[in-house]
Scaffold this active site. Structure first.
Site, mmCIF file in Angstrom:
data_model
loop_
_atom_site.group_PDB
_atom_site.id
_atom_site.type_symbol
_atom_site.label_atom_id
_atom_site.label_comp_id
_atom_site.label_asym_id
_atom_site.label_seq_id
_atom_site.Cartn_x
_atom_site.Cartn_y
_atom_site.Cartn_z
ATOM 1 N N HIS A 1 26.048 2.067 49.227
ATOM 2 C CA HIS A 1 26.179 2.721 47.911
ATOM 3 C C HIS A 1 26.552 4.197 48.019
ATOM 4 C CE1 HIS A 1 25.013 -0.829 45.796
ATOM 5 N NE2 HIS A 1 23.884 -0.939 46.477
ATOM 6 N N VAL B 1 0.829 -1.211 0.000
ATOM 7 C CA VAL B 1 0.000 0.000 0.000
ATOM 8 C C VAL B 1 0.866 1.266 0.000
ATOM 9 C CG1 VAL B 1 -1.823 1.186 1.261
ATOM 10 C CG2 VAL B 1 -1.695 -1.269 1.357
ATOM 11 N N LYS C 1 12.092 9.138 13.607
ATOM 12 C CA LYS C 1 10.797 8.536 13.234
ATOM 13 C C LYS C 1 10.292 7.630 14.356
ATOM 14 C CE LYS C 1 7.243 7.317 10.719
ATOM 15 N NZ LYS C 1 6.742 6.054 11.127
ATOM 16 N N GLY D 1 4.145 1.533 -0.749
ATOM 17 C CA GLY D 1 5.006 1.582 -1.927
ATOM 18 C C GLY D 1 4.258 2.052 -3.157
ATOM 19 N N ARG E 1 19.588 2.765 49.958
ATOM 20 C CA ARG E 1 20.664 2.122 49.173
ATOM 21 C C ARG E 1 21.950 2.038 49.986
ATOM 22 N NH1 ARG E 1 22.602 4.787 44.967
ATOM 23 N NH2 ARG E 1 23.236 2.955 43.802
ATOM 24 N N ASN F 1 6.768 7.950 16.388
ATOM 25 C CA ASN F 1 5.781 6.890 16.636
ATOM 26 C C ASN F 1 5.497 6.733 18.125
ATOM 27 O OD1 ASN F 1 5.976 6.559 13.883
ATOM 28 N ND2 ASN F 1 5.905 4.346 13.982
ATOM 29 N N ARG G 1 -1.367 -0.760 25.629
ATOM 30 C CA ARG G 1 -1.677 -1.707 24.540
ATOM 31 C C ARG G 1 -1.503 -3.140 25.036
ATOM 32 N NH1 ARG G 1 -0.052 0.652 18.553
ATOM 33 N NH2 ARG G 1 -0.612 2.802 18.960
ATOM 34 N N TYR H 1 1.846 6.927 19.725
ATOM 35 C CA TYR H 1 1.226 5.977 20.664
ATOM 36 C C TYR H 1 0.590 6.734 21.840
ATOM 37 C CZ TYR H 1 3.204 1.418 19.067
ATOM 38 O OH TYR H 1 3.513 0.262 18.386
ATOM 39 N N GLY I 1 0.875 7.290 6.524
ATOM 40 C CA GLY I 1 -0.030 6.241 6.067
ATOM 41 C C GLY I 1 -0.198 6.290 4.564
#
Ligand code: 6PG
Length: 513
Positions: free
Chosen positions: A481, A17, A210, A19, A475, A214, A315, A218, A140
């Site tokens: 630490h 689609v 990119k 391409g 810690r 995305n 999701r 989301y 898209g």
């Protein structure tokens, strides 16, 4: 040579689609294309569509049946665009092109959503065979056809060859209003306006940008989804009423492509039942991985992006459908609440401000992540330019990208959008309603992971003091630490001798290198 045997300008591999639509977009802009796909049906399909849309009798697309034929049809040095799934298929095509005799001066552009590290490795792997350039595409199928946002990166030499083509086919923005210039019909081209295609940086940088696009996508979608859930299940509104509310919001600062398509999805009726389609769609979200990669990268880089990560978790939680159905029988929530018409209006107004504020925080997270990643990988990213190319063509396009562009134009070194005067002012103004809205949803038992994680991000990022002092004490207790102290010079380390009766605090001498 007869006119239709003129060599092609661009080779194109992968006629799915995206391409197919990119091929037709390139053809509209005057480029002759040699097109190849493993499926001859797809090759025939693009040729047929070109014949239907092309006003001249000179074909704009030449169908090829092999990689060798594709190379033989191109003007040298060859320029080849790939639109194949990320991962192994990209390498497979690269190997096939080597087998077919591609040359060291030839350029191969990967337009898929490849993992940015794969792109870095591929550029090295194939550097003696050809120049691998990458340019993720957003928008898209409609974007691919009539103007996507393009995020090119890799060899600066290759960019000089690709630039005019990419600027021609990309979406365009009116430089005065910052709004997209609409192109909707086959054959139509737009030669004015700011192109949504700008060089991002060396190999990997474009795919990283990119990927973050995305991740933002989301989170943006999750925030809209949570608002829908509150209105549908909390207030019991119909999908048409919710579409009306979103349509109204779309007229203001929430004007965005995602809001626009949400209205369309909400209004859609099922063709077989005639009832609201969205009520019939199974509530299990799919994902291809770019949001997950963004969340993982934010953890690796050490940049807080909790709302993007939360959107990925949301999701995953949605996919536990069977579990949720079972748990719904066992675990209780709050009693149902009813609202007067006046209370309902105020509730909806607060929700608007919550979406807007959370959205600012999502972009603050995404842009800071790109900034810190750029530092780590020695990329010089131009954030005003990135915001500019996202104003049209891509999935997250929104009027909101204009003030982001302006914020980075005012201060190119801006660490985080929260510190920009405009966005700080917006958050100061709306944070009261945002808090109430998150509380409204929580009291109704509606999950608002994205809206509330963005609020926690806001409150954490503006907190002069956080409870990490106690954490450092813990810690030091179990692991020696060490900690720094607010009443001593920065960098000096201390430890409490927890197991001795005196529990003395001692200064730890610096480690000798
Ligand atoms: C775009 C989209 C595009 C694609 C995503 C969807 O910018 O055009 O982001 O890249 O739709 O891959 O990703 P999910 O399947 O993970 O939702």
């Amino acid at each position: 040579m007869t006119r239709d045997t003129v060599l092609c300008d661009i080779g194109f591999i992968g006629l799915g689609v995206m391409g197919k639509n990119l091929v037709l977009n390139l053809a509209d802009n005057g480029y002759k294309i040699a097109a190849f796909d493993l499926s001859s049906e797809k090759v025939n399909d693009v040729i047929l569509q070109d014949q239907q849309e092309n006003n001249s009798d000179i074909p704009r697309v030449h169908g090829c049946s092999s990689y060798t034929e594709l190379l033989s049809q191109l003007k040298p040095p060859h320029l080849i665009v790939l639109s194949v799934p990320a991962g192994a298929p990209v390498d497979q095509v690269c190997e096939n092109l080597i087998g077919a005799g591609i040359g060291a001066d030839d350029i191969v552009i990967d337009t898929g959503n490849s993992l940015w590290m794969d792109t870095v490795a591929r550029e090295q792997k194939y550097k003696n065979n050809f120049i691998l350039f990458s340019s993720a595409v957003s928008g898209g199928e409609v974007g691919a056809r009539f103007g996507p946002a393009l995020m090119p990166s890799g060899s600066a030499y290759a960019w000089t060859r690709i630039k005019p083509i990419w600027e021609a086919i990309s979406a365009k923005v009116d430089p005065h209003t910052g709004k997209p210039l609409e192109r909707t019909k086959p054959g139509q081209v737009i030669n004015e306006g700011d192109p949504c295609a700008a060089y991002i940086g060396p190999a990997g940088a474009g795919h990283y940008v990119k990927m973050v696009h995305n991740g933002i996508e989301y989170a943006d979608m999750q925030i809209i989804g949570e608002a829908y859930h509150i209105l549908r299940s909390g207030l019991g509104l119909s999908t048409d009423d919710i579409a009306d509310i979103f349509e109204k919001w779309h007229q203001g600062p929430l004007d965005s492509y995602l809001m626009e398509i949400t209205v369309e999805v909400l209004r859609q009726k099922s063709s077989d039942t005639g009832t609201s389609l969205v009520d019939l769609i199974l509530d299990k979200a799919g994902q291809k991985g770019t949001g997950l990669w963004t969340a993982v990268s934010s953890l690796e880089v050490g940049c807080p992006a909790p709302t993007i990560s939360q959107a990925v978790y949301a999701r995953s939680i949605s996919s536990f459908k069977d579990f949720r159905v079972q748990a719904a029988q066992k675990l209780s929530g709050p009693q149902a609440v009813s609202f007067t018409a006046e209370e309902q209006t105020a509730f909806i107004d607060r929700l608007h401000d919550a979406i807007y504020s959370a959205k600012i925080c999502v972009y603050a997270q995404g842009f800071q992540l790109m900034k810190l990643a750029a530092k780590e990988h020695n990329w010089t990213l131009n954030f005003a330019s990135i915001a500019k190319i996202w104003r049209a063509g891509c999935i997250i396009r929104a009027v909101f990208l204009q003030p982001i562009t302006e914020a980075f134009e005012r201060n190119e070194d801006l660490d985080n959008l929260l510190l920009d005067d405009f966005f700080a002012g917006q958050l100061n103004e709306h944070q009261g309603n945002w808090r109430k809205s998150v509380a409204d949803a929580t009291l109704l038992g509606i999950p608002v992971g994205a809206l509330s994680s963005a609020l926690s991000y806001y409150d954490s990022m503006r907190a002069e003091v956080l409870p990490a002092n106690l954490l450092q004490g813990q810690r030091d207790f179990f692991g020696a630490h060490t900690f720094e102290r607010v009443d001593k010079p920065a960098g000096k380390k201390y430890h409490v001798q927890w197991s001795s009766p005196e529990r003395k605090t001692v200064e730890i001498p610096p480690v000798q290198k």
